[in-house]
Design a protein around this motif. Structure first.
Motif, short mmCIF file in Angstrom:
data_model
loop_
_atom_site.label_atom_id
_atom_site.label_comp_id
_atom_site.label_asym_id
_atom_site.label_seq_id
_atom_site.Cartn_x
_atom_site.Cartn_y
_atom_site.Cartn_z
N GLU A 286 0.84 -1.17 -0.08
CA GLU A 286 0.12 -0.02 -0.11
C GLU A 286 0.86 1.22 -0.06
OE1 GLU A 286 0.19 -1.24 4.40
OE2 GLU A 286 0.11 -2.10 2.45
N GLU A 312 -11.95 -2.60 -2.52
CA GLU A 312 -11.45 -1.14 -2.11
C GLU A 312 -10.26 -1.09 -2.69
OE1 GLU A 312 -9.22 -3.56 0.80
OE2 GLU A 312 -11.02 -3.70 -0.20
N LYS A 313 -9.42 -2.13 -3.44
CA LYS A 313 -8.16 -1.85 -4.05
C LYS A 313 -8.06 -3.02 -5.23
CE LYS A 313 -5.98 -4.82 -0.60
NZ LYS A 313 -5.12 -5.11 0.50
N GLU A 314 -7.02 -2.55 -5.94
CA GLU A 314 -6.70 -3.56 -7.11
C GLU A 314 -4.97 -4.01 -6.67
OE1 GLU A 314 -7.71 -5.34 -10.94
OE2 GLU A 314 -8.60 -3.75 -10.12
N ARG A 315 -5.06 -5.23 -6.41
CA ARG A 315 -3.59 -5.75 -6.23
C ARG A 315 -3.04 -6.35 -7.55
NH1 ARG A 315 -2.13 -9.17 -0.93
NH2 ARG A 315 -2.13 -6.89 -0.27
N ASP A 329 -0.50 -2.38 -4.47
CA ASP A 329 -1.79 -2.31 -4.09
C ASP A 329 -2.13 -0.89 -4.40
OD1 ASP A 329 -2.22 -4.59 -3.10
OD2 ASP A 329 -2.17 -3.94 -1.03
N TYR A 331 -5.47 1.94 -4.83
CA TYR A 331 -6.67 2.22 -4.10
C TYR A 331 -7.42 3.13 -4.73
CZ TYR A 331 -5.21 -0.27 -0.04
OH TYR A 331 -4.87 -1.46 1.07
N ASP A 332 -8.59 2.90 -4.76
CA ASP A 332 -9.58 4.23 -5.42
C ASP A 332 -9.32 4.75 -6.75
OD1 ASP A 332 -11.77 5.84 -5.14
OD2 ASP A 332 -10.69 7.47 -4.30
#
Length: 359
Positions: A286, A312-315, A329, A331-332
């Motif tokens: 993150e 809530e996230k794309e990994r 990660d 996010y948004d």
């Protein structure tokens, strides 16, 4: 003046046959704190909890509770009520009688028993269910009964051995919040055993990370997560990326580190490092940014191999230009997906340095 140290473990060792389960455990726990023993199965956390409670006798060392050595005291004289994973309720007894059991053993007056049991049941939100039996209750309610049975003893310390592991995810979260609320409201000292990292991070004042019978680190959740002392701790708590590096120089609390193919970063550090010293850098997924518009202290280039949408996230799983896989990660980001060649980077304060020999 009352000492703030309620539990003091001095060189505690425990051996089962050929298995040295606890190795020179030294630990001081202050009053009114929520302490979590964290680690994988077989690391010694439950053995230490049961040694504190008196269910196991330590082979070496001393267990001090409230300024007294309790090595030779049986469990019922230690003042350390325990909430078990299986709840350990008496099936033939009502809720009231289950909670009152410890007070009855101590032959407390009936009026006192009534008052204390009702107060304990109110604390765990079970008022009105005094006459029910365990089989008539949900798993969450049974867990609350077990907690009330510990609370009613007014003990200085309460021990919990993975008490939420039999509950579903949503109920676990609810009861987790309740437990922490009760602990803070009453100023209890709680020792909580779990292998769940999220549980430990969200509930604890301090976390004790166990590794093969030893304590690898004792610190606040933020210290454990962002400033792990060993690679084991960094790897066990959450997800992280590691890369080898070498210290080029240190000026004050800033160290310049060489890593990768000719790359350098100047990183804030609390430690003292020697020129040429081999280190490991830890960077959380993150903390990395994909294709950042500005220059960052630490950066790598690579190619996206695959990705995983987690709400809530794309990994992203990225293979860097040296053949090493990274997890990043994002996010948004809406409907944006990264593909092909990318740069990923982190600010210097998000990078943590550790000694290479602790690998």
């Amino acid at each position: 003046m009352e000492s703030q140290v309620l539990l003091d473990l001095k060189d505690v060792n425990k051996v089962f046959g050929q298995n040295h389960v606890l190795k020179n455990i030294n630990l001081q726990i202050e009053r009114g704190k929520f302490i979590t023993f964290l680690g994988p199965s077989g690391c010694g956390k439950t053995t230490l909890l049961r040694s504190i409670a008196g269910f196991y006798t330590v082979d070496q060392g001393e267990v001090w509770i409230d300024g007294k050595v309790v090595n030779d005291l049986p469990p019922y004289k230690r003042g350390t009520p325990m909430v078990f994973q299986e709840y350990a309720l008496f099936p033939h007894m009502t809720v009231f009688d289950n909670v009152a059991y410890g007070l009855d053993i101590k032959k407390r007056p009936e009026a006192e028993v009534q008052q204390r049991v009702k107060a304990a049941l109110a604390q765990v939100k079970l008022t009105g269910l005094e006459e029910r039996y365990p089989h008539e209750m949900s798993g969450g309610q049974q867990q609350r009964v077990a907690m009330a049975r510990a609370l009613v003893m007014n003990s200085p310390i309460i021990l919990l051995d993975e008490p939420l592991s039999n509950l579903d995810a949503k109920l676990r979260e609810e009861v987790r919040v309740e437990l922490r609320g009760i602990q803070q409201e009453l100023g209890l000292t709680v020792i909580y055993v779990t292998h769940d990292q999220l549980e430990a991070l969200s509930m604890s004042d301090y976390i004790v990370v166990f590794n093969k019978g030893k304590i690898d680190q004792y610190g606040t959740p933020h210290e454990i997560y962002y400033k792990p002392r060993t690679r084991y701790v960094a790897d066990f708590i959450g997800t992280t990326n590691f890369i080898d590096g070498v210290v080029e120089r240190q000026e004050g609390n800033m160290a310049t580190v060489a890593y990768g193919k000719g790359r350098k970063a100047t990183i804030p550090t609390d430690g003292l490092w020697s020129t040429g010293e081999k280190i490991i850098l830890s960077v959380r997924p993150e903390s990395l940014r994909m294709n950042p518009p500005e220059a960052y202290d630490f950066y790598m280039k690579g190619k996206v191999q695959s990705s995983m949408f987690l709400g809530e996230k794309e990994r992203y799983f990225i293979l860097d230009d040296e053949g090493k896989e990274w997890i990043v990660d994002a996010y948004d980001i809406g409907h944006i997906s990264y593909e092909g060649e990318v740069t990923f980077a982190a600010t210097a304060d998000k990078i943590h340095m550790m000694k290479a020999e602790e690998n």
